[in-house]
Write a protein that holds these residues in place. Structure first.
Motif, PDB file in Angstrom:
ATOM      1  N   TYR A  75       1.029  -1.335  -0.266  1.00 49.05           N
ATOM      2  CA  TYR A  75      -0.282   0.082   0.317  1.00 49.05           C
ATOM      3  C   TYR A  75       0.656   1.200  -0.153  1.00 49.05           C
ATOM      4  O   TYR A  75       1.713   1.831   1.464  1.00 49.05           O
ATOM      5  N   LEU A  76       1.094   2.581  -1.223  1.00 52.06           N
ATOM      6  CA  LEU A  76       1.823   2.512  -1.188  1.00 52.06           C
ATOM      7  C   LEU A  76       1.838   4.164  -0.045  1.00 52.06           C
ATOM      8  O   LEU A  76       2.746   5.193   0.301  1.00 52.06           O
ATOM      9  N   PRO A  77       1.005   5.040   0.229  1.00 53.50           N
ATOM     10  CA  PRO A  77       0.524   5.806   0.958  1.00 53.50           C
ATOM     11  C   PRO A  77       1.277   5.429   1.999  1.00 53.50           C
ATOM     12  O   PRO A  77       1.635   6.641   2.973  1.00 53.50           O
ATOM     13  N   ALA A  78       1.402   4.386   2.647  1.00 51.09           N
ATOM     14  CA  ALA A  78       1.450   3.713   4.109  1.00 51.09           C
ATOM     15  C   ALA A  78       2.778   3.656   3.919  1.00 51.09           C
ATOM     16  O   ALA A  78       4.249   4.268   4.574  1.00 51.09           O
ATOM     17  N   VAL A  79       4.108   2.889   2.094  1.00 44.80           N
ATOM     18  CA  VAL A  79       5.283   3.403   2.021  1.00 44.80           C
ATOM     19  C   VAL A  79       5.456   4.448   1.984  1.00 44.80           C
ATOM     20  O   VAL A  79       7.115   4.894   3.200  1.00 44.80           O
ATOM     21  N   ILE A  80       5.469   5.229   1.425  1.00 45.75           N
ATOM     22  CA  ILE A  80       5.670   6.754   1.473  1.00 45.75           C
ATOM     23  C   ILE A  80       5.793   7.697   3.162  1.00 45.75           C
ATOM     24  O   ILE A  80       7.041   8.294   3.645  1.00 45.75           O
ATOM     25  N   GLY A  81       4.278   7.465   3.512  1.00 47.51           N
ATOM     26  CA  GLY A  81       4.187   7.890   5.269  1.00 47.51           C
ATOM     27  C   GLY A  81       5.537   6.913   5.666  1.00 47.51           C
ATOM     28  O   GLY A  81       6.283   7.960   6.637  1.00 47.51           O
ATOM     29  N   VAL A  82       5.603   6.351   5.977  1.00 49.80           N
ATOM     30  CA  VAL A  82       6.080   5.739   7.368  1.00 49.80           C
ATOM     31  C   VAL A  82       7.993   5.835   6.431  1.00 49.80           C
ATOM     32  O   VAL A  82       8.788   6.256   7.121  1.00 49.80           O
ATOM     33  N   SER A  83       7.972   5.879   5.216  1.00 54.56           N
ATOM     34  CA  SER A  83       9.727   5.921   4.894  1.00 54.56           C
ATOM     35  C   SER A  83      10.291   6.884   4.855  1.00 54.56           C
ATOM     36  O   SER A  83      11.586   7.246   5.595  1.00 54.56           O
ATOM     37  N   ALA A  84       9.510   7.680   4.777  1.00 53.14           N
ATOM     38  CA  ALA A  84       9.898   9.611   4.778  1.00 53.14           C
ATOM     39  C   ALA A  84      10.154  10.088   6.290  1.00 53.14           C
ATOM     40  O   ALA A  84      10.608  11.276   6.253  1.00 53.14           O
ATOM     41  N   VAL A  85       9.402   9.376   6.667  1.00 54.15           N
ATOM     42  CA  VAL A  85       9.700  10.256   8.620  1.00 54.15           C
ATOM     43  C   VAL A  85      10.998   9.084   9.041  1.00 54.15           C
ATOM     44  O   VAL A  85      11.520   9.932   9.751  1.00 54.15           O
ATOM     45  N   SER A  86      10.208   7.747   8.791  1.00 56.89           N
ATOM     46  CA  SER A  86      11.654   6.932   9.770  1.00 56.89           C
ATOM     47  C   SER A  86      13.061   7.473   9.465  1.00 56.89           C
ATOM     48  O   SER A  86      13.746   7.042  10.657  1.00 56.89           O
ATOM     49  N   TYR A  87      13.655   7.730   8.226  1.00 57.50           N
ATOM     50  CA  TYR A  87      14.470   7.864   7.454  1.00 57.50           C
ATOM     51  C   TYR A  87      15.503   9.261   8.938  1.00 57.50           C
ATOM     52  O   TYR A  87      16.670   8.813   8.199  1.00 57.50           O
ATOM     53  N   PHE A  88      14.570   9.359   8.820  1.00 62.80           N
ATOM     54  CA  PHE A  88      14.973  10.792   9.635  1.00 62.80           C
ATOM     55  C   PHE A  88      15.189  10.586  11.293  1.00 62.80           C
ATOM     56  O   PHE A  88      15.518  11.251  11.483  1.00 62.80           O
ATOM     57  N   THR A  89      13.839   9.797  11.787  1.00 63.68           N
ATOM     58  CA  THR A  89      14.091  10.072  13.004  1.00 63.68           C
ATOM     59  C   THR A  89      14.873   8.305  13.575  1.00 63.68           C
ATOM     60  O   THR A  89      15.562   8.720  14.954  1.00 63.68           O
ATOM     61  N   ALA A  90      15.172   7.609  12.727  1.00 61.47           N
ATOM     62  CA  ALA A  90      16.714   6.729  13.178  1.00 61.47           C
ATOM     63  C   ALA A  90      17.800   7.242  13.709  1.00 61.47           C
ATOM     64  O   ALA A  90      18.155   6.786  14.955  1.00 61.47           O
ATOM     65  N   PRO A  91      18.140   7.605  12.997  1.00 65.82           N
ATOM     66  CA  PRO A  91      19.489   8.705  13.908  1.00 65.82           C
ATOM     67  C   PRO A  91      19.213   9.634  15.323  1.00 65.82           C
ATOM     68  O   PRO A  91      20.111   9.614  16.152  1.00 65.82           O
TER      69      PRO A  91
END
Length: 266
Positions: free
Chosen positions: A215-231
């Motif tokens: 489900y693309l909306p979930a992929v985009i929403g999760v990936s875009a933010v998790s990339y920056f919050t992981a550090p």
């Protein structure tokens, strides 16, 4: 925009922080939450678990790239092991994706719940394998990769909860076991995402903006933010009591599993 889409960046923030803080795979968090979100959105019950698994695999691709690069920069990846296990991992993932597509949601959810409960027990009881043997030969590593890939596809994880204990058991130092597991996480995530796209392609009842069981909306929403919050999570790991937090996380995860199973069976 559908108001539900706003939930996915929030989920991404949580996934990224926990991934950086505790070194846990995002799938363990995402699958139960996505299953509950998809159920609340009225997606067909027979598709919600498959969509949660496929979306989770696709969402951890970007995180896997970042993680593997970081470990490679520190010289903590056994690339020979990655090359040998990689083909087995990919074969296991595609076979398991085919099996997952053929299973109804409820048995799939039960398998996921049992595996994550096992992971939580390991965390709560602080169970760690003792180094007691050496790495097997190429065929043994390929077979281990196939098993790890198959289970990873069925529960939408990057394989760390299986790869790290296996490599530690085989006398690979802990930091290199973690780095090698991170590098194997990328082919696991990519092959898993492709598998769920292919196996779900053209399946009736999937929501708009889906590619198979992704489900693309979930992929985009999760990936875009998790990339920056992981550090951010990684930085907090040096200031907070991680062992205690891992145990709290395991209890929260068990609660999420109970909520997921209630949404499917309740």
């Amino acid at each position: 925009m559908d108001a539900w889409w706003l939930a996915y960046p929030l989920l991404g923030a949580v996934v990224g922080i926990f991934a950086g803080l505790l070194g846990v795979g995002g799938g363990a968090i995402m699958v139960p939450i996505l299953t509950s979100l998809y159920t609340a959105q009225g997606f067909p019950a027979e598709n919600v678990v498959h969509l949660a698994l496929g979306t989770s695999m696709a969402s951890i691709v970007l995180t896997s790239v970042s993680s593997s690069r970081a470990h490679h920069a520190r010289g903590a990846v056994e690339w020979g092991v990655v090359r040998t296990m990689g083909p087995g991992v990919i074969i296991g993932i595609f076979l398991a994706s085919f099996i997952a597509a053929a299973l109804p949601s409820r048995p799939l959810a039960i398998f996921f719940a049992c595996f994550i409960a096992y992971v939580c027990a390991q965390i709560l009881l602080d169970i760690k394998p003792k180094a007691s043997r050496q790495l097997p030969g190429p065929w043994g590593l390929a077979a281990a990769g196939a098993v790890i890939g198959a289970v990873s596809a069925l529960v939408a994880i990057g394989g760390g909860s299986l790869t790290v204990p296996f490599l530690t058991w085989c006398n690979v130092p802990a930091h290199r076991a973690i780095g090698t597991s991170a590098a194997l996480g990328l082919p696991i995530a990519l092959a898993g995402a492709i598998g769920y796209v292919v196996m779900g392609w053209g399946h009736p009842g999937l929501p708009p903006y889906s590619l198979g069981y992704v489900y693309l909306p979930a992929v985009i929403g999760v990936s875009a933010v998790s990339y920056f919050t992981a550090p951010l999570g990684a930085a907090l790991a040096h200031r907070l009591p991680v062992r205690t937090l891992k145990r709290i996380f395991a209890l929260v995860l068990l609660a999420l599993l109970a909520k997921m199973l209630h949404s499917l069976f309740g």
